[in-house]
Design a protein around this motif. Sequence first.
Motif, PDB file in Angstrom:
ATOM      1  N   ALA A   1     -45.245 -25.580 -14.587  1.00  0.00           N
ATOM      2  CA  ALA A   1     -44.190 -25.287 -15.559  1.00  0.00           C
ATOM      3  C   ALA A   1     -43.553 -23.933 -15.289  1.00  0.00           C
ATOM      4  CB  ALA A   1     -44.755 -25.335 -16.978  1.00  0.00           C
ATOM      5  N   SER A   2     -44.366 -22.955 -14.943  1.00  0.00           N
ATOM      6  CA  SER A   2     -43.839 -21.605 -14.684  1.00  0.00           C
ATOM      7  C   SER A   2     -42.925 -21.600 -13.468  1.00  0.00           C
ATOM      8  CB  SER A   2     -44.997 -20.615 -14.463  1.00  0.00           C
ATOM      9  OG  SER A   2     -45.816 -20.533 -15.596  1.00  0.00           O
ATOM     10  N   MET A   3     -43.362 -22.267 -12.402  1.00  0.00           N
ATOM     11  CA  MET A   3     -42.553 -22.304 -11.188  1.00  0.00           C
ATOM     12  C   MET A   3     -41.301 -23.156 -11.379  1.00  0.00           C
ATOM     13  SD  MET A   3     -43.835 -20.253  -9.035  1.00  0.00           S
ATOM     14  CE  MET A   3     -44.140 -19.265 -10.524  1.00  0.00           C
ATOM     15  N   LEU A   4     -41.412 -24.217 -12.189  1.00  0.00           N
ATOM     16  CA  LEU A   4     -40.234 -25.029 -12.481  1.00  0.00           C
ATOM     17  C   LEU A   4     -39.184 -24.182 -13.186  1.00  0.00           C
ATOM     18  CD1 LEU A   4     -38.831 -27.792 -12.546  1.00  0.00           C
ATOM     19  CD2 LEU A   4     -40.021 -28.248 -14.710  1.00  0.00           C
ATOM     20  N   PHE A   5     -39.606 -23.407 -14.182  1.00  0.00           N
ATOM     21  CA  PHE A   5     -38.683 -22.540 -14.919  1.00  0.00           C
ATOM     22  C   PHE A   5     -38.084 -21.483 -13.993  1.00  0.00           C
ATOM     23  CE2 PHE A   5     -37.461 -18.908 -17.413  1.00  0.00           C
ATOM     24  CZ  PHE A   5     -36.894 -19.449 -18.561  1.00  0.00           C
ATOM     25  N   LEU A   6     -38.931 -20.806 -13.233  1.00  0.00           N
ATOM     26  CA  LEU A   6     -38.457 -19.725 -12.360  1.00  0.00           C
ATOM     27  C   LEU A   6     -37.518 -20.248 -11.280  1.00  0.00           C
ATOM     28  CD1 LEU A   6     -38.596 -16.743 -11.573  1.00  0.00           C
ATOM     29  CD2 LEU A   6     -40.601 -17.282 -10.166  1.00  0.00           C
ATOM     30  N   GLY A   7     -37.851 -21.404 -10.695  1.00  0.00           N
ATOM     31  CA  GLY A   7     -37.010 -21.959  -9.650  1.00  0.00           C
ATOM     32  C   GLY A   7     -35.639 -22.360 -10.169  1.00  0.00           C
ATOM     33  N   VAL A   8     -35.605 -23.042 -11.324  1.00  0.00           N
ATOM     34  CA  VAL A   8     -34.327 -23.449 -11.891  1.00  0.00           C
ATOM     35  C   VAL A   8     -33.505 -22.219 -12.271  1.00  0.00           C
ATOM     36  CG1 VAL A   8     -33.211 -24.618 -13.828  1.00  0.00           C
ATOM     37  CG2 VAL A   8     -35.178 -25.667 -12.704  1.00  0.00           C
ATOM     38  N   PHE A   9     -34.144 -21.223 -12.856  1.00  0.00           N
ATOM     39  CA  PHE A   9     -33.426 -19.993 -13.226  1.00  0.00           C
ATOM     40  C   PHE A   9     -32.793 -19.347 -11.990  1.00  0.00           C
ATOM     41  CE2 PHE A   9     -33.493 -15.347 -13.525  1.00  0.00           C
ATOM     42  CZ  PHE A   9     -32.635 -15.156 -14.606  1.00  0.00           C
ATOM     43  N   SER A  10     -33.557 -19.242 -10.915  1.00  0.00           N
ATOM     44  CA  SER A  10     -33.060 -18.577  -9.704  1.00  0.00           C
ATOM     45  C   SER A  10     -31.903 -19.344  -9.075  1.00  0.00           C
ATOM     46  CB  SER A  10     -34.204 -18.425  -8.692  1.00  0.00           C
ATOM     47  OG  SER A  10     -35.272 -17.670  -9.244  1.00  0.00           O
ATOM     48  N   PHE A  11     -32.056 -20.650  -8.941  1.00  0.00           N
ATOM     49  CA  PHE A  11     -31.000 -21.450  -8.326  1.00  0.00           C
ATOM     50  C   PHE A  11     -29.785 -21.573  -9.249  1.00  0.00           C
ATOM     51  CE2 PHE A  11     -34.675 -23.470  -5.940  1.00  0.00           C
ATOM     52  CZ  PHE A  11     -34.413 -22.772  -4.765  1.00  0.00           C
ATOM     53  N   ALA A  12     -30.023 -21.596 -10.556  1.00  0.00           N
ATOM     54  CA  ALA A  12     -28.907 -21.685 -11.503  1.00  0.00           C
ATOM     55  C   ALA A  12     -28.033 -20.436 -11.439  1.00  0.00           C
ATOM     56  CB  ALA A  12     -29.428 -21.891 -12.921  1.00  0.00           C
TER      57      ALA A  12
ATOM     58  N   ILE B   1     -24.483 -24.152  -2.866  1.00  0.00           N
ATOM     59  CA  ILE B   1     -25.830 -24.127  -2.303  1.00  0.00           C
ATOM     60  C   ILE B   1     -26.851 -24.027  -3.432  1.00  0.00           C
ATOM     61  CG2 ILE B   1     -27.449 -22.818  -0.869  1.00  0.00           C
ATOM     62  CD1 ILE B   1     -25.128 -22.001   0.888  1.00  0.00           C
ATOM     63  N   GLY B   2     -26.541 -23.217  -4.430  1.00  0.00           N
ATOM     64  CA  GLY B   2     -27.429 -23.106  -5.593  1.00  0.00           C
ATOM     65  C   GLY B   2     -27.526 -24.418  -6.345  1.00  0.00           C
ATOM     66  N   THR B   3     -26.384 -25.106  -6.463  1.00  0.00           N
ATOM     67  CA  THR B   3     -26.372 -26.405  -7.145  1.00  0.00           C
ATOM     68  C   THR B   3     -27.310 -27.378  -6.465  1.00  0.00           C
ATOM     69  OG1 THR B   3     -24.027 -26.039  -7.658  1.00  0.00           O
ATOM     70  CG2 THR B   3     -24.892 -28.264  -7.994  1.00  0.00           C
ATOM     71  N   GLN B   4     -27.141 -27.539  -5.156  1.00  0.00           N
ATOM     72  CA  GLN B   4     -27.950 -28.506  -4.430  1.00  0.00           C
ATOM     73  C   GLN B   4     -29.401 -28.066  -4.333  1.00  0.00           C
ATOM     74  OE1 GLN B   4     -27.385 -31.551  -3.564  1.00  0.00           O
ATOM     75  NE2 GLN B   4     -29.534 -31.610  -2.929  1.00  0.00           N
ATOM     76  N   SER B   5     -29.652 -26.764  -4.212  1.00  0.00           N
ATOM     77  CA  SER B   5     -31.027 -26.274  -4.167  1.00  0.00           C
ATOM     78  C   SER B   5     -31.766 -26.648  -5.447  1.00  0.00           C
ATOM     79  CB  SER B   5     -31.046 -24.756  -3.979  1.00  0.00           C
ATOM     80  OG  SER B   5     -30.499 -24.386  -2.732  1.00  0.00           O
ATOM     81  N   ALA B   6     -31.087 -26.474  -6.579  1.00  0.00           N
ATOM     82  CA  ALA B   6     -31.701 -26.821  -7.867  1.00  0.00           C
ATOM     83  C   ALA B   6     -31.974 -28.317  -7.948  1.00  0.00           C
ATOM     84  CB  ALA B   6     -30.789 -26.383  -9.014  1.00  0.00           C
ATOM     85  N   ILE B   7     -31.025 -29.129  -7.487  1.00  0.00           N
ATOM     86  CA  ILE B   7     -31.196 -30.585  -7.534  1.00  0.00           C
ATOM     87  C   ILE B   7     -32.389 -31.003  -6.668  1.00  0.00           C
ATOM     88  CG2 ILE B   7     -30.147 -32.784  -6.898  1.00  0.00           C
ATOM     89  CD1 ILE B   7     -27.427 -31.531  -7.604  1.00  0.00           C
ATOM     90  N   ALA B   8     -32.479 -30.470  -5.447  1.00  0.00           N
ATOM     91  CA  ALA B   8     -33.594 -30.814  -4.555  1.00  0.00           C
ATOM     92  C   ALA B   8     -34.912 -30.297  -5.113  1.00  0.00           C
ATOM     93  CB  ALA B   8     -33.339 -30.225  -3.168  1.00  0.00           C
TER      94      ALA B   8
END
Length: 338
Positions: free
Chosen positions: A260-271, A283-290
Amino acid sequence: MAEAAPRDTGISDVDRQAFATATGVLAAVYIALLMGLAEPYWAALSVMIIANVDRDALFTKGVLRITGTFIGVIGGYYVGQWAEGLPVMQAALVTIAAAVGTYGRQRSAYGYAWFYGALTFALVMLYTMTTPDQLYSFAHYRCYEIVIGVVCGTLASWALGPHAGELHARLKTQAAATTALNAERQSLIAGVGALTIVIIWSLFDLPQLPQVLISSLIVVDSDPLATRHRGFQRILGCVMGGTAGLLVILIDASDVWWWASMLFLGVFSFARIHLSKSEQAYIGTQSAIAFLATLVSASPPDSLDPPINRLVGIVIGVSIMTVLVWALNPQKPAETPA
């Protein structure tokens, strides 16, 4: 006495919205999991896709995404039952949906609804071709997943994003992205590309047909040069997001708190990249989707197959559509909208 000006917290609107987006994704995923939905990924993806610093734009995308999804699911479900067992008819319907959605996306004031309605319709058709026994569950759950994602994303933005606490929102129309002639040309390319993908998939039994189709259609732009650039960014973003997701899984995806922590941090960073106005925002859009596709499923991820198959699907879809864009578009700048 004059009213005091709002205190500057030093937090940018992009950071606020990125935080709201990550919060909305986490909420949508947990709600979808608690409801036992088949693919919580779609709920998480909906939060990410509608994310926008402009509240009216976010609200508009959310409403149009729900509208398009319901129209595509309902129409696709009933037409799909009629077309079951008729592969030529199914392929023709996918082709028509791809063309109509692409044209509406570039010419309609509510292009987002046109595109996602047609894309959802095409996805339902693919289910009638690949797994017809799962048609009802896909159509049924897809509506729930999209609504959960849009509601969570909207509420999170209203509560935590820019201008938090202001509940006003209105629909925003968009101007035509290009001329009718150019839109017709791009819709023809999208239709030919969709048909080509279905034929190649049936001949070589390629992985992830729905993902191949989605990836190919999303990159079709009113400007052929933009399509080529977006295709490269989509592949690069997929590698970045998929790699980040794989690292989370390899370390310990079975630990709920870590996941959960990494999911939140990853989405925040890519968003933050997705919401920026830089040329690399996609690139941020697709990174978040992947990243979401790698980590979010009906159970904790324990295999590397989903992200690898997704990457293969994206590369295939983008490559096919990019080649068609190069071959079928004239070598001149895109026309000015009329």
